[in-house]
Write a protein that holds these residues in place. Structure first.
Motif, PDB file in Angstrom:
ATOM      1  N   THR A  37       0.818  -1.217   0.000  1.00 32.92           N
ATOM      2  CA  THR A  37       0.000   0.000   0.000  1.00 32.92           C
ATOM      3  C   THR A  37       0.845   1.257   0.000  1.00 32.92           C
ATOM      4  O   THR A  37       0.398   2.308  -0.455  1.00 32.92           O
ATOM      5  N   SER A  38       2.086   1.149   0.496  1.00 30.84           N
ATOM      6  CA  SER A  38       2.935   2.339   0.563  1.00 30.84           C
ATOM      7  C   SER A  38       3.862   2.469  -0.632  1.00 30.84           C
ATOM      8  O   SER A  38       4.499   3.507  -0.813  1.00 30.84           O
ATOM      9  N   ALA A  39       3.969   1.403  -1.473  1.00 29.28           N
ATOM     10  CA  ALA A  39       4.913   1.430  -2.588  1.00 29.28           C
ATOM     11  C   ALA A  39       4.612   2.565  -3.556  1.00 29.28           C
ATOM     12  O   ALA A  39       5.514   3.277  -3.997  1.00 29.28           O
ATOM     13  N   GLN A  40       3.334   2.766  -3.924  1.00 24.26           N
ATOM     14  CA  GLN A  40       2.971   3.844  -4.833  1.00 24.26           C
ATOM     15  C   GLN A  40       3.297   5.199  -4.225  1.00 24.26           C
ATOM     16  O   GLN A  40       3.815   6.084  -4.912  1.00 24.26           O
ATOM     17  N   SER A  41       3.040   5.360  -2.953  1.00 26.58           N
ATOM     18  CA  SER A  41       3.343   6.647  -2.311  1.00 26.58           C
ATOM     19  C   SER A  41       4.842   6.896  -2.257  1.00 26.58           C
ATOM     20  O   SER A  41       5.294   8.040  -2.339  1.00 26.58           O
ATOM     21  N   ASP A  42       5.647   5.811  -2.123  1.00 26.32           N
ATOM     22  CA  ASP A  42       7.098   5.978  -2.147  1.00 26.32           C
ATOM     23  C   ASP A  42       7.550   6.508  -3.510  1.00 26.32           C
ATOM     24  O   ASP A  42       8.389   7.420  -3.594  1.00 26.32           O
ATOM     25  N   VAL A  43       7.009   5.921  -4.589  1.00 28.00           N
ATOM     26  CA  VAL A  43       7.339   6.380  -5.937  1.00 28.00           C
ATOM     27  C   VAL A  43       6.955   7.838  -6.109  1.00 28.00           C
ATOM     28  O   VAL A  43       7.699   8.634  -6.690  1.00 28.00           O
ATOM     29  N   GLU A  44       5.802   8.203  -5.615  1.00 28.69           N
ATOM     30  CA  GLU A  44       5.346   9.587  -5.735  1.00 28.69           C
ATOM     31  C   GLU A  44       6.256  10.535  -4.968  1.00 28.69           C
ATOM     32  O   GLU A  44       6.537  11.648  -5.447  1.00 28.69           O
ATOM     33  N   ARG A  45       6.745  10.121  -3.798  1.00 28.53           N
ATOM     34  CA  ARG A  45       7.663  10.976  -3.029  1.00 28.53           C
ATOM     35  C   ARG A  45       8.973  11.168  -3.769  1.00 28.53           C
ATOM     36  O   ARG A  45       9.512  12.271  -3.845  1.00 28.53           O
ATOM     37  N   TRP A  46       9.512  10.070  -4.330  1.00 25.99           N
ATOM     38  CA  TRP A  46      10.768  10.171  -5.079  1.00 25.99           C
ATOM     39  C   TRP A  46      10.604  11.108  -6.279  1.00 25.99           C
ATOM     40  O   TRP A  46      11.438  11.970  -6.519  1.00 25.99           O
ATOM     41  N   CYS A  47       9.541  10.908  -7.025  1.00 28.85           N
ATOM     42  CA  CYS A  47       9.318  11.721  -8.223  1.00 28.85           C
ATOM     43  C   CYS A  47       9.071  13.178  -7.869  1.00 28.85           C
ATOM     44  O   CYS A  47       9.507  14.092  -8.588  1.00 28.85           O
ATOM     45  N   SER A  48       8.389  13.399  -6.766  1.00 22.26           N
ATOM     46  CA  SER A  48       8.154  14.774  -6.323  1.00 22.26           C
ATOM     47  C   SER A  48       9.466  15.467  -5.992  1.00 22.26           C
ATOM     48  O   SER A  48       9.690  16.627  -6.370  1.00 22.26           O
ATOM     49  N   PHE A  49      10.348  14.739  -5.316  1.00 20.40           N
ATOM     50  CA  PHE A  49      11.655  15.307  -4.988  1.00 20.40           C
ATOM     51  C   PHE A  49      12.439  15.621  -6.259  1.00 20.40           C
ATOM     52  O   PHE A  49      13.020  16.701  -6.406  1.00 20.40           O
ATOM     53  N   LEU A  50      12.461  14.668  -7.196  1.00 20.06           N
ATOM     54  CA  LEU A  50      13.210  14.872  -8.432  1.00 20.06           C
ATOM     55  C   LEU A  50      12.659  16.038  -9.238  1.00 20.06           C
ATOM     56  O   LEU A  50      13.415  16.837  -9.804  1.00 20.06           O
ATOM     57  N   SER A  51      11.338  16.160  -9.291  1.00 18.77           N
ATOM     58  CA  SER A  51      10.723  17.226 -10.086  1.00 18.77           C
ATOM     59  C   SER A  51      10.998  18.602  -9.519  1.00 18.77           C
ATOM     60  O   SER A  51      10.921  19.602 -10.239  1.00 18.77           O
ATOM     61  N   ARG A  52      11.333  18.665  -8.239  1.00 19.98           N
ATOM     62  CA  ARG A  52      11.623  19.957  -7.604  1.00 19.98           C
ATOM     63  C   ARG A  52      13.100  20.317  -7.655  1.00 19.98           C
ATOM     64  O   ARG A  52      13.493  21.394  -7.225  1.00 19.98           O
ATOM     65  N   ASN A  53      13.934  19.381  -8.153  1.00 18.13           N
ATOM     66  CA  ASN A  53      15.376  19.602  -8.060  1.00 18.13           C
ATOM     67  C   ASN A  53      16.084  19.519  -9.410  1.00 18.13           C
ATOM     68  O   ASN A  53      17.211  19.031  -9.512  1.00 18.13           O
ATOM     69  N   GLY A  54      15.423  19.965 -10.468  1.00 16.15           N
ATOM     70  CA  GLY A  54      16.083  20.200 -11.743  1.00 16.15           C
ATOM     71  C   GLY A  54      16.382  18.983 -12.582  1.00 16.15           C
ATOM     72  O   GLY A  54      17.275  19.039 -13.446  1.00 16.15           O
ATOM     73  N   ILE A  55      15.675  17.868 -12.394  1.00 13.83           N
ATOM     74  CA  ILE A  55      15.948  16.682 -13.191  1.00 13.83           C
ATOM     75  C   ILE A  55      15.629  16.944 -14.664  1.00 13.83           C
ATOM     76  O   ILE A  55      14.614  17.563 -14.992  1.00 13.83           O
ATOM     77  N   GLU A  56      16.526  16.495 -15.567  1.00 10.15           N
ATOM     78  CA  GLU A  56      16.358  16.727 -17.000  1.00 10.15           C
ATOM     79  C   GLU A  56      16.093  15.452 -17.788  1.00 10.15           C
ATOM     80  O   GLU A  56      15.457  15.501 -18.843  1.00 10.15           O
ATOM     81  N   GLU A  57      16.597  14.309 -17.322  1.00 11.65           N
ATOM     82  CA  GLU A  57      16.367  13.028 -17.990  1.00 11.65           C
ATOM     83  C   GLU A  57      15.832  12.028 -16.966  1.00 11.65           C
ATOM     84  O   GLU A  57      16.428  11.856 -15.904  1.00 11.65           O
ATOM     85  N   LEU A  58      14.735  11.373 -17.318  1.00 11.48           N
ATOM     86  CA  LEU A  58      14.110  10.456 -16.363  1.00 11.48           C
ATOM     87  C   LEU A  58      13.596   9.216 -17.095  1.00 11.48           C
ATOM     88  O   LEU A  58      12.866   9.324 -18.085  1.00 11.48           O
ATOM     89  N   THR A  59      14.013   8.042 -16.608  1.00 11.15           N
ATOM     90  CA  THR A  59      13.492   6.761 -17.083  1.00 11.15           C
ATOM     91  C   THR A  59      12.850   6.050 -15.909  1.00 11.15           C
ATOM     92  O   THR A  59      13.514   5.810 -14.891  1.00 11.15           O
ATOM     93  N   LEU A  60      11.567   5.731 -16.038  1.00  8.25           N
ATOM     94  CA  LEU A  60      10.840   5.016 -14.996  1.00  8.25           C
ATOM     95  C   LEU A  60      10.423   3.653 -15.519  1.00  8.25           C
ATOM     96  O   LEU A  60       9.629   3.558 -16.459  1.00  8.25           O
ATOM     97  N   HIS A  61      10.984   2.595 -14.925  1.00 11.62           N
ATOM     98  CA  HIS A  61      10.617   1.227 -15.263  1.00 11.62           C
ATOM     99  C   HIS A  61      10.215   0.555 -13.956  1.00 11.62           C
ATOM    100  O   HIS A  61      11.062   0.133 -13.181  1.00 11.62           O
ATOM    101  N   LEU A  62       8.918   0.485 -13.711  1.00 12.11           N
ATOM    102  CA  LEU A  62       8.440   0.106 -12.386  1.00 12.11           C
ATOM    103  C   LEU A  62       7.436  -1.037 -12.434  1.00 12.11           C
ATOM    104  O   LEU A  62       6.325  -0.936 -11.934  1.00 12.11           O
TER     105      LEU A  62
END
Length: 350
Positions: A37-62
């Protein structure tokens, strides 16, 4: 970062590239199984952090434990991402969003589930569908800067009218004969469209069966709509003698089965997996007779015709055939299996 040891707390900050893919998640399967139940929220937290810190290239294979994650909503609005690849995800496009992926120039969907109709992707230049992408037949984005479109997917492809519109702007097109070129409605939409692929310069057709009239009809329709095409790459499917005979018996005019008008800008044609079938030879003869600017026809034979005598017979027949271009050369190479059909790998460009 609750899944990682505290020893990693500062180490990961020193790296320019971070990969959280299938291998990463497989190493922590027990954690995910116990905390699904927490796995999706973990992904969302990681992506939220990355989106706020200048990420330019992103590959998500989940893809983990036969379940698919949803693409976090923050990725749709991130302004810094330029290259985005989404693999084995559920992509629920936000409703009524005037703009998504605002900074993305290169977008790859690989084995994803697409839900909803996307809106405008303002800076998108390269778009690719790989693997089994569900829902792509309803995918009707507005991408005013789109230059390259790729479809190497097990699903049948785009909505026909949308595809016909894209032909008016793209410069590079890569399609799979095993799925996309079976579509009669694509042929109808392209033929009925008033637009022409005026900017198209490079076309790749993978897994194309020369003995399948429907595939060839679709492919040749695209060629006729591409007056400025410079490079054509074909990955030939395995030849089937019975189907070839049936096709040849149905031809009213074999000389016009393929190209029935001059391709004035076509300079390079490359056929990978050449089987030496009568239809393939007929196609090459059509290229020779209809392409006045032709410079090279490159043939990479399939393993099935490595036989030197057969190869020499084909070479002799083609070498004696008249050519519209005085500069046209026939290059017959040893077998080489590759997706790199026309000078560079279109798929790797994404």
């Amino acid at each position: 970062m609750a899944m990682l040891s505290t020893l990693w707390k500062n180490v990961w900050l020193q790296h320019g590239q971070l990969v959280f893919d299938q291998d990463f998640f497989q190493s922590i399967q027990n954690y995910v199984a116990e905390n699904s139940t927490s796995a999706q929220s973990d992904v969302e937290r990681w992506c939220s952090f990355l989106s706020r810190n200048g990420i330019e290239e992103l590959t998500l294979h989940l893809f983990v434990l036969r379940s698919m994650f949803k693409l976090p909503i923050c990725i749709f609005s991130c302004h810094t991402i330029k290259r985005l690849k989404l693999d084995s995800l559920i992509v629920d496009f936000p409703a009524n969003a005037p703009c998504i992926f605002p900074g993305v120039t290169s977008l790859v969907f690989d084995s994803v589930e697409l839900n909803g109709v996307a809106s405008t992707i303002p800076n998108l230049e390269k778009l690719a569908f790989l693997g089994d992408c569900e829902g792509m037949d309803k995918f009707q984005i507005i991408a005013p800067k789109l230059e390259s479109l790729c479809h190497i997917s097990g699903y049948s492809g785009f909505e026909p009218t949308w595809f016909a519109v894209q032909l008016n702007r793209i410069k590079t097109l890569c399609l799979s004969g095993g799925s996309f070129l079976w579509r009669r409605d694509i042929v109808t939409a392209v033929l009925n469209s008033s637009t022409t692929a005026i900017n198209l310069q490079v076309m790749e057709l993978h897994d194309l069966s020369f003995s399948c009239e429907l595939q060839i009809s679709t492919a040749m329709t695209l060629l006729q709509k591409s007056p400025n095409l410079c490079e054509l790459g074909i990955g030939a499917a395995m030849a089937r003698a019975q189907y070839e005979e049936d096709t040849l018996n149905h031809l009213e005019d074999p000389d016009h089965y393929f190209i029935n008008q001059d391709m004035k800008m076509l300079k390079t044609v490359k056929i990978d997996g050449f089987n030496g079938s009568r239809l393939e030879v007929l196609f090459i003869k059509s290229v020779f007779s209809k392409c006045p600017a032709l410079e090279r026809v490159v043939i990479h034979p399939a393993w099935s015709i490595i036989d030197a005598l057969m190869g020499m017979n084909i070479l002799r027949e083609l070498a004696c055939f008249p050519r519209a271009s005085p500069n046209a050369q026939l290059v017959f190479l040893e077998h080489e299996s590759t997706y790199n059909l026309v000078g560079y790998n279109v798929i790797d460009e994404y």
